[in-house]
Design a protein around this motif. Structure first.
Motif, PDB file in Angstrom:
ATOM      1  N   MET A   1       0.839  -1.201   0.000  1.00  0.00           N
ATOM      2  CA  MET A   1       0.000   0.000   0.000  1.00  0.00           C
ATOM      3  C   MET A   1       0.872   1.249   0.000  1.00  0.00           C
ATOM      4  N   ILE A   9      -4.547   6.482   7.067  1.00  0.00           N
ATOM      5  CA  ILE A   9      -5.278   5.517   7.894  1.00  0.00           C
ATOM      6  C   ILE A   9      -4.830   5.662   9.342  1.00  0.00           C
ATOM      7  N   HIS A  47     -11.024  -9.252  -4.668  1.00  0.00           N
ATOM      8  CA  HIS A  47     -10.831  -8.014  -5.429  1.00  0.00           C
ATOM      9  C   HIS A  47     -10.942  -8.376  -6.908  1.00  0.00           C
ATOM     10  N   GLU A  58      -5.125  -2.001  -8.520  1.00  0.00           N
ATOM     11  CA  GLU A  58      -6.514  -1.555  -8.540  1.00  0.00           C
ATOM     12  C   GLU A  58      -6.581  -0.054  -8.231  1.00  0.00           C
ATOM     13  N   TRP A  60      -5.238   2.540  -7.864  1.00  0.00           N
ATOM     14  CA  TRP A  60      -4.054   3.324  -7.500  1.00  0.00           C
ATOM     15  C   TRP A  60      -3.150   3.566  -8.695  1.00  0.00           C
ATOM     16  N   HIS A 107     -14.555  -0.461  -6.541  1.00  0.00           N
ATOM     17  CA  HIS A 107     -13.287   0.017  -5.975  1.00  0.00           C
ATOM     18  C   HIS A 107     -13.171   1.532  -6.196  1.00  0.00           C
ATOM     19  N   HIS A 108     -12.013   2.095  -5.827  1.00  0.00           N
ATOM     20  CA  HIS A 108     -11.848   3.564  -5.955  1.00  0.00           C
ATOM     21  C   HIS A 108     -11.993   4.045  -7.411  1.00  0.00           C
ATOM     22  N   TRP A 205     -18.071  -3.292   3.949  1.00  0.00           N
ATOM     23  CA  TRP A 205     -16.625  -3.106   4.142  1.00  0.00           C
ATOM     24  C   TRP A 205     -16.232  -1.844   3.383  1.00  0.00           C
ATOM     25  N   ASP A 207     -14.092   1.580   2.342  1.00  0.00           N
ATOM     26  CA  ASP A 207     -12.686   1.895   2.101  1.00  0.00           C
ATOM     27  C   ASP A 207     -12.632   3.306   1.521  1.00  0.00           C
ATOM     28  N   TRP A 210     -10.504   7.955   4.147  1.00  0.00           N
ATOM     29  CA  TRP A 210      -9.494   8.884   4.646  1.00  0.00           C
ATOM     30  C   TRP A 210      -9.465  10.227   3.930  1.00  0.00           C
ATOM     31  N   GLU A 249      -4.202  -3.867   8.140  1.00  0.00           N
ATOM     32  CA  GLU A 249      -4.065  -4.300   6.749  1.00  0.00           C
ATOM     33  C   GLU A 249      -2.648  -4.777   6.480  1.00  0.00           C
ATOM     34  N   TRP A 272      -3.778  -7.015  -4.226  1.00  0.00           N
ATOM     35  CA  TRP A 272      -5.196  -7.291  -3.941  1.00  0.00           C
ATOM     36  C   TRP A 272      -5.886  -7.877  -5.167  1.00  0.00           C
TER      37      TRP A 272
HETATM   38  C1  GLC Z   1      -6.451  -0.171   0.717  1.00  0.00           C
HETATM   39  C2  GLC Z   1      -6.411   0.162  -0.736  1.00  0.00           C
HETATM   40  C3  GLC Z   1      -7.099  -0.796  -1.601  1.00  0.00           C
HETATM   41  C4  GLC Z   1      -7.468  -2.140  -1.099  1.00  0.00           C
HETATM   42  C5  GLC Z   1      -7.807  -2.123   0.361  1.00  0.00           C
HETATM   43  C6  GLC Z   1      -8.015  -3.501   0.915  1.00  0.00           C
HETATM   44  O1  GLC Z   1      -6.953   0.781   1.522  1.00  0.00           O
HETATM   45  O2  GLC Z   1      -6.880   1.429  -1.016  1.00  0.00           O
HETATM   46  O3  GLC Z   1      -6.556  -0.798  -2.867  1.00  0.00           O
HETATM   47  O4  GLC Z   1      -8.589  -2.507  -1.765  1.00  0.00           O
HETATM   48  O5  GLC Z   1      -6.936  -1.418   1.113  1.00  0.00           O
HETATM   49  O6  GLC Z   1      -7.846  -3.566   2.276  1.00  0.00           O
END
Ligand code: GLC
Length: 447
Positions: A1, A9, A47, A58, A60, A107-108, A205, A207, A210, A249, A272
């Motif tokens: 990460m 975080i 994922h 993913e 990022w 996802h993002h 869940w 995400d 932040w 994480e 992931w």
């Molecule tokens: C992180 C990331 C992400 C992933 C996630 C899983 O915060 O942003 O890419 O999916 O953690 O825990």
């Protein structure tokens, strides 16, 4: 990460500790709501998204400018799901011994796996897969009795009304255009309503929290919305302190995390999502050890798999799930319903306790040379056996002096033929709830 994410975080966790309960909820009610999660111990994270096509990280990868946004999104044209068999996914997960599964609904990058009406950016509308690939899996997993979790990124770097786009480009500042931010919130709320209705998840869940504060996200209202569909819904910590449990994480904790409920989310290789170039797979034995490590600290393991764009799962990941399945089936009593064990140092191995605290489980991730030793045990040992095979083991207490309370050493013989190929588990039945000697010894004044 990314370092930045980690920092955010950490800051979020520091500023917003988890609420103990929801408003109006007693500690007992929360314990009841969390009961299945507490007993579940193992969950499988999935994922799956367009990032699997080129095998880039993913979301990022474009956020960090490793590749242009357009190139990232061109992956949509290669997402086929041609070999996607949701019933097989569900069976593999069920057979691993997991009690729940959490799948990325979005996802993002904003690409929804289901047929969302809130936007056109979805697998059904913009990829050759051409259909909802989320709800069929939810249906199959539920049919097998798994609890359902949906990963949902609160932030959406693709959405025209979301302020952040990439790390070098932002669209606008919320303070300058609150109405635009409100449009984004309406979008998130609309998607959460759709997901609640279509999937009736047991767990959300979140995400990506932040990037905004709890107030900006309208976090309490989000919880209320989800609870209006399922009053027992469980929410992870990533909603600026409004969730129910902690989510360390990747980094395996070295001390027991402070949250009463927690779950380590963890990859099998270093990614992931599916990445062709990432071959740094952990062995089944390594993952099993980490699972037991989580059990010994009273937490869950949420283990991630990253299917390919066509829906197949890499063999290395299948092998890990199968070994977890073999091991959890054999050792059920030492998995579900256990709680954190005794502090490190009393036994050379991981430990847990049963609910009443009078069975000490010892997990041996090695082949012992000579007897396994437990020190500091104040209880009398009534019996020792091997979990899963039932073999009784011989044990003897050494060095117990009758004139003080300091316990002797319990030495348990573990012959080679009772060893499990992965992790051997011993059950030590005590004469009552475990009691430990925590002193530093004393001088002997009588003999
Ligand atoms: C992180 C990331 C992400 C992933 C996630 C899983 O915060 O942003 O890419 O999916 O953690 O825990």
């Amino acid at each position: 990460m990314k370092r930045r994410t980690l920092l955010c975080i950490a800051l979020a966790a520091a500023v917003f500790p988890l609420r103990a309960q929801r408003p109006g909820e007693t500690p007992e009610q929360k314990a009841e709501r969390m009961a299945w999660f507490d007993r579940a111990k193992l969950g499988i994270f999935i994922h799956w998204g367009v990032y699997a096509v080129d095998g880039v990280s993913e979301s990022w990868s474009f956020y960090n400018n490793y590749l242009p946004y357009e190139q990232y999104m061109a992956q949509k044209a290669g997402f086929t799901a041609v070999n996607y068999k949701p019933a097989d996914w569900a069976r593999l997960i069920k057979e691993s011994g997991a009690q729940y599964t959490v799948i990325t609904s979005k996802h993002h990058d904003g690409v929804a796996l289901w047929d969302t009406k809130a936007s056109d950016l979805s697998v059904p509308k913009q990829t050759p897969a051409g259909r909802d690939v989320l709800t069929p899996f939810v249906k199959e997993a539920r049919r097998l009795g798994l609890k359902i979790g949906l990963y949902y990124s609160l932030l959406d770097w693709s959405h025209p009304d979301y302020p952040n786009f990439t790390k070098t480009e932002t669209r606008y500042a919320i303070a300058d255009d609150p109405a635009r931010w409100q449009r984004f919130l309406d979008f998130d709320f609309a998607q959460l309503r759709e997901l609640s209705k279509a999937c009736k998840p047991d767990l959300f869940w979140f995400d990506g929290d932040w990037e905004q504060s709890a107030e900006t996200w309208h976090a309490p209202e989000i919880i209320d919305l989800l609870a209006s569909y399922n009053k027992n819904v469980i929410v992870n910590s990533r909603i600026q302190g409004y969730g129910d449990y902690g989510t360390p994480e990747q980094g395996v904790p070295t001390v027991r995390p402070g949250d009463r409920y927690w779950e380590l989310c963890y990859t099998i290789n270093d990614s992931w999502g599916f990445q062709h170039t990432d071959l740094n797979f952990k062995t089944p034995q390594m993952v099993l050890k980490t699972f037991v490590d989580c059990l010994s600290m009273g937490g869950n393991l949420l283990l991630d798999i990253g299917p390919r764009e066509d829906g197949t799962i890499p063999d290395e990941e299948v092998a890990v799930l199968q070994e977890l399945g073999r091991w959890t089936r054999k050792h059920q009593e030492a998995v579900y319903g256990t709680r954190a064990g005794i502090p490190a140092g009393f036994v050379q191995g991981y430990t847990t306790l049963n609910e009443t605290g009078d069975i000490l489980y010892i997990y041996l991730p090695y082949k012992p040379v000579g007897p396994v030793e437990v020190k500091g045990l104040m209880n009398k040992v009534n019996r020792v056996w091997v979990v899963g095979s039932g073999n009784m083991l011989n044990y003897k207490v050494y060095n117990k002096n009758y004139w003080n309370d300091i316990p002797g050493l319990v030495e348990i013989d573990v012959p080679e033929q009772v060893l499990d190929p992965g992790i051997t588990v011993l059950a030590v039945l005590l004469d009552g709830p475990v009691r430990l000697y925590k002193g530093a010894g004393e001088v002997i004044t009588a003999n």
